[in-house]
Design a protein around this motif. Structure first.
Motif, PDB file in Angstrom:
ATOM      1  N   PHE A  54       0.838  -1.189   0.000  1.00  0.00           N
ATOM      2  CA  PHE A  54       0.000   0.000   0.000  1.00  0.00           C
ATOM      3  C   PHE A  54       0.877   1.244   0.000  1.00  0.00           C
ATOM      4  O   PHE A  54       1.835   1.325   0.770  1.00  0.00           O
ATOM      5  CB  PHE A  54      -0.898   0.014   1.244  1.00  0.00           C
ATOM      6  N   ALA A  55       0.545   2.190  -0.861  1.00  0.00           N
ATOM      7  CA  ALA A  55       1.257   3.466  -0.892  1.00  0.00           C
ATOM      8  C   ALA A  55       0.751   4.332   0.257  1.00  0.00           C
ATOM      9  O   ALA A  55      -0.444   4.364   0.550  1.00  0.00           O
ATOM     10  CB  ALA A  55       1.032   4.166  -2.225  1.00  0.00           C
ATOM     11  N   THR A  56       1.672   5.019   0.930  1.00  0.00           N
ATOM     12  CA  THR A  56       1.297   5.911   2.024  1.00  0.00           C
ATOM     13  C   THR A  56       1.665   7.337   1.661  1.00  0.00           C
ATOM     14  O   THR A  56       2.578   7.545   0.864  1.00  0.00           O
ATOM     15  CB  THR A  56       2.010   5.525   3.336  1.00  0.00           C
ATOM     16  N   PRO A  57       0.979   8.320   2.220  1.00  0.00           N
ATOM     17  CA  PRO A  57      -0.101   8.176   3.192  1.00  0.00           C
ATOM     18  C   PRO A  57      -1.373   7.664   2.525  1.00  0.00           C
ATOM     19  O   PRO A  57      -1.560   7.815   1.323  1.00  0.00           O
ATOM     20  CB  PRO A  57      -0.303   9.593   3.724  1.00  0.00           C
ATOM     21  N   LEU A  58      -2.231   7.042   3.319  1.00  0.00           N
ATOM     22  CA  LEU A  58      -3.512   6.572   2.821  1.00  0.00           C
ATOM     23  C   LEU A  58      -4.548   6.625   3.928  1.00  0.00           C
ATOM     24  O   LEU A  58      -4.208   6.691   5.105  1.00  0.00           O
ATOM     25  CB  LEU A  58      -3.422   5.151   2.253  1.00  0.00           C
ATOM     26  N   PHE A  59      -5.810   6.620   3.529  1.00  0.00           N
ATOM     27  CA  PHE A  59      -6.924   6.659   4.464  1.00  0.00           C
ATOM     28  C   PHE A  59      -7.095   5.274   5.068  1.00  0.00           C
ATOM     29  O   PHE A  59      -7.342   4.307   4.353  1.00  0.00           O
ATOM     30  CB  PHE A  59      -8.192   7.102   3.727  1.00  0.00           C
ATOM     31  N   MET A  60      -6.919   5.164   6.399  1.00  0.00           N
ATOM     32  CA  MET A  60      -7.067   3.893   7.106  1.00  0.00           C
ATOM     33  C   MET A  60      -8.109   4.053   8.209  1.00  0.00           C
ATOM     34  O   MET A  60      -7.776   4.425   9.333  1.00  0.00           O
ATOM     35  CB  MET A  60      -5.735   3.455   7.725  1.00  0.00           C
ATOM     36  N   PRO A  61      -9.375   3.797   7.906  1.00  0.00           N
ATOM     37  CA  PRO A  61     -10.388   3.908   8.957  1.00  0.00           C
ATOM     38  C   PRO A  61     -10.204   2.813  10.004  1.00  0.00           C
ATOM     39  O   PRO A  61      -9.589   1.780   9.738  1.00  0.00           O
ATOM     40  CB  PRO A  61     -11.706   3.736   8.208  1.00  0.00           C
ATOM     41  N   VAL A  62     -10.740   3.063  11.180  1.00  0.00           N
ATOM     42  CA  VAL A  62     -10.638   2.109  12.284  1.00  0.00           C
ATOM     43  C   VAL A  62     -11.967   1.386  12.444  1.00  0.00           C
ATOM     44  O   VAL A  62     -13.019   2.015  12.526  1.00  0.00           O
ATOM     45  CB  VAL A  62     -10.267   2.825  13.602  1.00  0.00           C
ATOM     46  N   GLY A  63     -11.907   0.067  12.474  1.00  0.00           N
ATOM     47  CA  GLY A  63     -13.093  -0.754  12.695  1.00  0.00           C
ATOM     48  C   GLY A  63     -13.172  -1.169  14.150  1.00  0.00           C
ATOM     49  O   GLY A  63     -12.429  -2.041  14.578  1.00  0.00           O
ATOM     50  N   THR A  64     -14.031  -0.521  14.924  1.00  0.00           N
ATOM     51  CA  THR A  64     -14.214  -0.876  16.326  1.00  0.00           C
ATOM     52  C   THR A  64     -15.125  -2.090  16.397  1.00  0.00           C
ATOM     53  O   THR A  64     -16.224  -2.077  15.842  1.00  0.00           O
ATOM     54  CB  THR A  64     -14.837   0.300  17.100  1.00  0.00           C
ATOM     55  N   GLN A  65     -14.666  -3.124  17.065  1.00  0.00           N
ATOM     56  CA  GLN A  65     -15.376  -4.403  17.128  1.00  0.00           C
ATOM     57  C   GLN A  65     -15.740  -4.881  15.725  1.00  0.00           C
ATOM     58  O   GLN A  65     -16.863  -5.296  15.448  1.00  0.00           O
ATOM     59  CB  GLN A  65     -16.589  -4.312  18.040  1.00  0.00           C
ATOM     60  N   ALA A  66     -14.752  -4.764  14.827  1.00  0.00           N
ATOM     61  CA  ALA A  66     -14.826  -5.268  13.450  1.00  0.00           C
ATOM     62  C   ALA A  66     -15.824  -4.532  12.570  1.00  0.00           C
ATOM     63  O   ALA A  66     -16.212  -5.019  11.525  1.00  0.00           O
ATOM     64  CB  ALA A  66     -15.110  -6.764  13.434  1.00  0.00           C
ATOM     65  N   THR A  67     -16.225  -3.322  12.969  1.00  0.00           N
ATOM     66  CA  THR A  67     -17.171  -2.548  12.173  1.00  0.00           C
ATOM     67  C   THR A  67     -16.720  -1.101  12.088  1.00  0.00           C
ATOM     68  O   THR A  67     -16.411  -0.489  13.108  1.00  0.00           O
ATOM     69  CB  THR A  67     -18.578  -2.587  12.814  1.00  0.00           C
ATOM     70  N   TYR A 119     -15.292   2.202  -0.020  1.00  0.00           N
ATOM     71  CA  TYR A 119     -14.740   1.976  -1.357  1.00  0.00           C
ATOM     72  C   TYR A 119     -14.519   3.305  -2.073  1.00  0.00           C
ATOM     73  O   TYR A 119     -13.455   3.550  -2.636  1.00  0.00           O
ATOM     74  CB  TYR A 119     -15.671   1.065  -2.158  1.00  0.00           C
ATOM     75  N   GLU A 120     -15.524   4.171  -2.033  1.00  0.00           N
ATOM     76  CA  GLU A 120     -15.423   5.465  -2.710  1.00  0.00           C
ATOM     77  C   GLU A 120     -14.350   6.359  -2.089  1.00  0.00           C
ATOM     78  O   GLU A 120     -13.730   7.164  -2.783  1.00  0.00           O
ATOM     79  CB  GLU A 120     -16.778   6.173  -2.695  1.00  0.00           C
ATOM     80  N   ALA A 121     -14.117   6.212  -0.786  1.00  0.00           N
ATOM     81  CA  ALA A 121     -13.090   7.006  -0.111  1.00  0.00           C
ATOM     82  C   ALA A 121     -11.690   6.463  -0.370  1.00  0.00           C
ATOM     83  O   ALA A 121     -10.702   7.097  -0.010  1.00  0.00           O
ATOM     84  CB  ALA A 121     -13.363   7.050   1.388  1.00  0.00           C
ATOM     85  N   GLY A 122     -11.606   5.292  -0.981  1.00  0.00           N
ATOM     86  CA  GLY A 122     -10.307   4.708  -1.290  1.00  0.00           C
ATOM     87  C   GLY A 122      -9.639   4.026  -0.108  1.00  0.00           C
ATOM     88  O   GLY A 122      -8.414   3.932  -0.064  1.00  0.00           O
ATOM     89  N   ALA A 123     -10.425   3.546   0.837  1.00  0.00           N
ATOM     90  CA  ALA A 123      -9.854   2.874   2.007  1.00  0.00           C
ATOM     91  C   ALA A 123      -9.235   1.545   1.579  1.00  0.00           C
ATOM     92  O   ALA A 123      -9.939   0.611   1.224  1.00  0.00           O
ATOM     93  CB  ALA A 123     -10.925   2.645   3.069  1.00  0.00           C
ATOM     94  N   GLY A 124      -7.917   1.479   1.592  1.00  0.00           N
ATOM     95  CA  GLY A 124      -7.225   0.250   1.205  1.00  0.00           C
ATOM     96  C   GLY A 124      -6.988  -0.679   2.373  1.00  0.00           C
ATOM     97  O   GLY A 124      -6.719  -1.857   2.193  1.00  0.00           O
ATOM     98  N   ILE A 125      -7.079  -0.134   3.578  1.00  0.00           N
ATOM     99  CA  ILE A 125      -6.828  -0.895   4.804  1.00  0.00           C
ATOM    100  C   ILE A 125      -7.874  -0.471   5.830  1.00  0.00           C
ATOM    101  O   ILE A 125      -8.225   0.704   5.902  1.00  0.00           O
ATOM    102  CB  ILE A 125      -5.430  -0.583   5.379  1.00  0.00           C
ATOM    103  N   ILE A 126      -8.348  -1.409   6.608  1.00  0.00           N
ATOM    104  CA  ILE A 126      -9.186  -1.088   7.761  1.00  0.00           C
ATOM    105  C   ILE A 126      -8.460  -1.614   8.991  1.00  0.00           C
ATOM    106  O   ILE A 126      -8.143  -2.804   9.074  1.00  0.00           O
ATOM    107  CB  ILE A 126     -10.589  -1.711   7.647  1.00  0.00           C
ATOM    108  N   LEU A 127      -8.162  -0.721   9.916  1.00  0.00           N
ATOM    109  CA  LEU A 127      -7.486  -1.120  11.146  1.00  0.00           C
ATOM    110  C   LEU A 127      -8.501  -1.706  12.115  1.00  0.00           C
ATOM    111  O   LEU A 127      -9.619  -1.211  12.224  1.00  0.00           O
ATOM    112  CB  LEU A 127      -6.800   0.088  11.788  1.00  0.00           C
TER     113      LEU A 127
END
Length: 77
Positions: free
Chosen positions: A27-40, A50-58
């Protein structure tokens, strides 16, 4: 398997462009990595992510261990 390489660094601010390598891809950085609290990821649909380009979910591995559990996480890769 895991690694980070700096591709470019700003001399004034120290900001970096880089590549983060994981077993699931590079993954190229910087990138948008949203956080999934309790897997959500709260308040965003999968289409929004998808539209925001989230390549990773923490995610917090302890939360994933509790629910849905290690068997389900293992099956997902």
């Amino acid at each position: 398997m895991f690694g980070f390489t700096v591709e470019k660094k700003c001399g004034m601010t120290g900001a970096r462009l880089g590549k983060l390598a994981t077993p699931h891809g590079v993954f190229a950085t910087p990138l948008f990595m949203p956080v999934g609290t309790q897997a959500t990821v709260k308040t965003l649909s999968s289409e929004d992510l998808y539209e925001a380009g989230a390549g990773i979910i923490l995610a917090n591995t302890y939360h994933l261990y509790l629910r849905p559990g290690p068997e389900v996480v293992s099956q997902a890769g």
